[in-house]
Design a protein around this motif. Structure first.
Motif, PDB file in Angstrom:
ATOM      1  N   UNK A   1     -32.658 -69.784 -92.315  1.00  0.00           N
ATOM      2  CA  UNK A   1     -32.274 -71.100 -91.831  1.00  0.00           C
ATOM      3  C   UNK A   1     -30.759 -71.178 -91.649  1.00  0.00           C
ATOM      4  N   UNK A   2     -30.366 -71.826 -90.551  1.00  0.00           N
ATOM      5  CA  UNK A   2     -28.953 -71.993 -90.216  1.00  0.00           C
ATOM      6  C   UNK A   2     -28.713 -73.426 -89.740  1.00  0.00           C
ATOM      7  N   UNK A   3     -27.487 -73.893 -89.906  1.00  0.00           N
ATOM      8  CA  UNK A   3     -27.096 -75.192 -89.348  1.00  0.00           C
ATOM      9  C   UNK A   3     -26.161 -75.009 -88.153  1.00  0.00           C
ATOM     10  N   UNK A   4     -25.865 -73.783 -87.801  1.00  0.00           N
ATOM     11  CA  UNK A   4     -24.977 -73.478 -86.677  1.00  0.00           C
ATOM     12  C   UNK A   4     -25.600 -72.315 -85.901  1.00  0.00           C
ATOM     13  N   UNK A   5     -25.987 -72.568 -84.645  1.00  0.00           N
ATOM     14  CA  UNK A   5     -26.666 -71.520 -83.890  1.00  0.00           C
ATOM     15  C   UNK A   5     -25.748 -70.331 -83.616  1.00  0.00           C
ATOM     16  N   UNK A   6     -24.455 -70.529 -83.586  1.00  0.00           N
ATOM     17  CA  UNK A   6     -23.537 -69.403 -83.383  1.00  0.00           C
ATOM     18  C   UNK A   6     -23.623 -68.434 -84.552  1.00  0.00           C
TER      19      UNK A   6
END
Length: 181
Positions: free
Chosen positions: A100-105
């Motif tokens: 899981x990430x909060x920043x697609x970069x």
């Protein structure tokens, strides 16, 4: 990977090969140029059961993204991304092995070599940003409508898909079904 204030390039492809970078003097996003464009074997579209599940990264897990995630839930969900972790609670519970990430970069930095395709279901004005990075990395793409915020972004997306021979689809919700054909 810092894209704060980045702008899309006015020409495509970028004049040099390399990794995803930002030209600090022009504040422009520079997408990678692949040595060999991605290819899709005709057998990938042959009727019958697929031999493998598609490895997916999903950008935008809440609201419309949750419906798109339902459409691909039988595939291998490798990564989930949403700027608001509260929007992704249900998706994270359903796919506990997905990173899981909060920043697609940051997601692309971490899992680009682990996914085949990307689903983009972010707010309308941000579709092209994540989509261009995904296609620049040679990933097939499903992008929710509207495809982009400007005609220039659409042209960049079209060229990226063409140059890399990527399979793409724009989401039209129920408008792709037999009832509208």
């Amino acid at each position: 990977l810092d894209l704060a204030g980045a702008d899309f390039p006015s020409s495509w492809p970028p004049p040099h090969a390399g990794t995803l970078t930002v030209d600090a003097t022009a504040s422009r996003l520079v997408l990678p140029v692949l040595e060999e464009p991605a290819t899709v074997e005709p057998s990938a579209f042959a009727p019958g059961e697929p031999k493998e599940k598609v490895r997916l990264a999903v950008v935008g897990a809440g609201n419309r993204g949750s419906a798109n995630l339902k459409g691909v839930e039988a595939e291998n969900i490798v990564a989930l991304c949403d700027v608001d972790p509260a929007h992704a609670v249900k998706a994270r519970a359903q796919f506990p092995s997905a990173q899981f990430f909060t920043d697609y970069r940051k997601m692309f930095d971490a899992v680009a070599n682990k996914v085949d395709a990307v689903v983009v279901s972010t707010p309308d004005h941000t579709h092209a940003h994540a989509s261009l990075i995904a296609m620049g990395l040679g990933k097939h793409l499903y992008c929710e409508k509207p495809l982009a915020h400007s005609v220039e972004e659409v042209r960049l997306m079209r060229q990226a898909a063409k140059d890399r021979k990527l399979v793409t689809q724009m989401g039209t919700q129920i408008h792709a079904g037999d009832n509208y054909r």
